[in-house]
Design an enzyme around this catalytic site. Structure first.
Site, short mmCIF file in Angstrom:
data_model
loop_
_atom_site.label_atom_id
_atom_site.label_comp_id
_atom_site.label_asym_id
_atom_site.label_seq_id
_atom_site.Cartn_x
_atom_site.Cartn_y
_atom_site.Cartn_z
N GLY A 85 0.81 -1.23 0.00
CA GLY A 85 0.00 0.00 0.00
C GLY A 85 0.84 1.27 0.00
O GLY A 85 0.41 2.31 -0.53
N GLU A 100 2.77 -8.22 -2.25
CA GLU A 100 1.51 -8.93 -1.96
C GLU A 100 1.58 -10.39 -2.38
O GLU A 100 1.02 -11.28 -1.72
CB GLU A 100 0.34 -8.22 -2.67
CG GLU A 100 0.03 -6.83 -2.13
CD GLU A 100 0.84 -5.71 -2.78
OE1 GLU A 100 1.82 -5.99 -3.52
OE2 GLU A 100 0.49 -4.53 -2.55
#
Ligand code: COA
Length: 263
Positions: free
Chosen positions: A114, A137
């Site tokens: 993020g 991720e």
């Protein structure tokens, strides 16, 4: 009261600090909600013309979504995961991207997950020479969820983005500069002064012109060029009746510096 996001305004620039340094400024729901609230306040404050976004502490800009928190959400199934986690994160990056005042990321350390997606979404980014980036991720068995599969390929090109997305390997500020993710790399101690200097180079212009350029570029990039040119026309038409456009033209013709009112 949580202080997950700090705001400090000086010289018409709002400095927003992501403030969970002991968790490498991981983006939990509280921090995201507070960042959104901070943007609401800044948007309507005519005294603020630009935003700098940075991370607290010595190590991180942000290490990404708060894995412990969203693991709990994921256990409730897809509907809850989309509603509470994905939509919240996507709304944050979309809000930053569409914000009508320039947002500059001052990437002071790790920008993982993020944190990297925020860097992709904002208008401009300067990185410390100690910054490090990653799209990690995949290491968690998942794709990015805050726009990370969409904006990086648009910025860097499909194959460069896919290499980073599919390997999860960390990459240097030099690589981030090469692929168009950031605008500049500066020595660590010069990061905030460099971000302020960049903001200052924008703040001397009409805020209406600044907003119209951000909107035309951001919306236009996601359209066919014909539609993008229509957005450009609309943005210019909206400027025609303003004092700022009259002032900019009159100042040039009168060979004097312009003085903008933002109207
Ligand atoms: N979510 C929640 N907590 C996080 C976090 C995240 N994304 N990233 C770091 N933290 C927390 C750690 O749990 C630790 O807290 P603790 O001391 O209470 O356990 C603290 O921040 C420091 O991190 P730590 O892992 O001990 O630092 P490190 O130097 O060993 O490793 C990283 C740094 C960035 C490699 C590692 O923290 C990491 O892999 N973070 C996750 C990155 C990621 O996958 N982000 C995408 C999420 S979708």
């Amino acid at each position: 009261m949580s202080d997950a996001v700090l705001i400090e305004t000086k010289d018409a620039i709002a400095l927003i600090t992501l403030n969970r340094p002991d968790k490498l400024n991981a983006l939990n729901y509280d921090l995201i909600d507070r960042l959104m609230a901070a943007l609401d306040t800044i948007e309507t404050d005519a005294g603020i013309g630009a935003v700098i976004l940075t991370g607290a502490g010595e190590r991180a800009f942000s290490a990404g979504a708060d894995i412990r928190e969203f693991s709990g959400t994921v256990r409730h199934g897809p509907n809850t995961a989309i509603r509470d986690f994905v939509r919240r994160g996507q709304a944050m990056t979309a809000r930053l991207e569409a914000f009508r005042k320039p947002v500059i990321a001052a990437v002071n350390g790790l920008a993982f997950g993020g944190g990297c997606e925020i860097t992709e979404a904002v208008h401009l980014a300067i990185a410390s020479d100690r910054a490090q980036f990653a799209k990690p991720e995949i290491n968690l068995g998942m794709p990015p969820t805050f726009g990370g599969t969409q904006r990086l390929p648009r910025l860097a090109g499909r194959k460069r983005a896919l290499e980073l997305l599919l390997t999860g390997d960390a990459f240097s500020p030099a690589r981030a500069l090469e692929i168009g993710l950031i605008n500049a790399i500066v020595p660590h101690d010069e990061l905030l002064p460099a971000a302020r200097q960049l903001a200052g180079r924008i703040l001397r212009h009409s805020p209406l012109a600044v907003a119209s350029i951000i909107t035309a570029v951001t919306r236009g990039l996601n359209m066919a060029i014909g539609e993008g040119l229509q957005v450009e026309s609309e943005q210019f038409a909206a400027m025609v009746p303003t004092s700022d456009l009259r002032e900019g033209l009159a100042a040039w013709i009168g060979r004097r510096p312009p003085s903008y009112s933002g109207h």
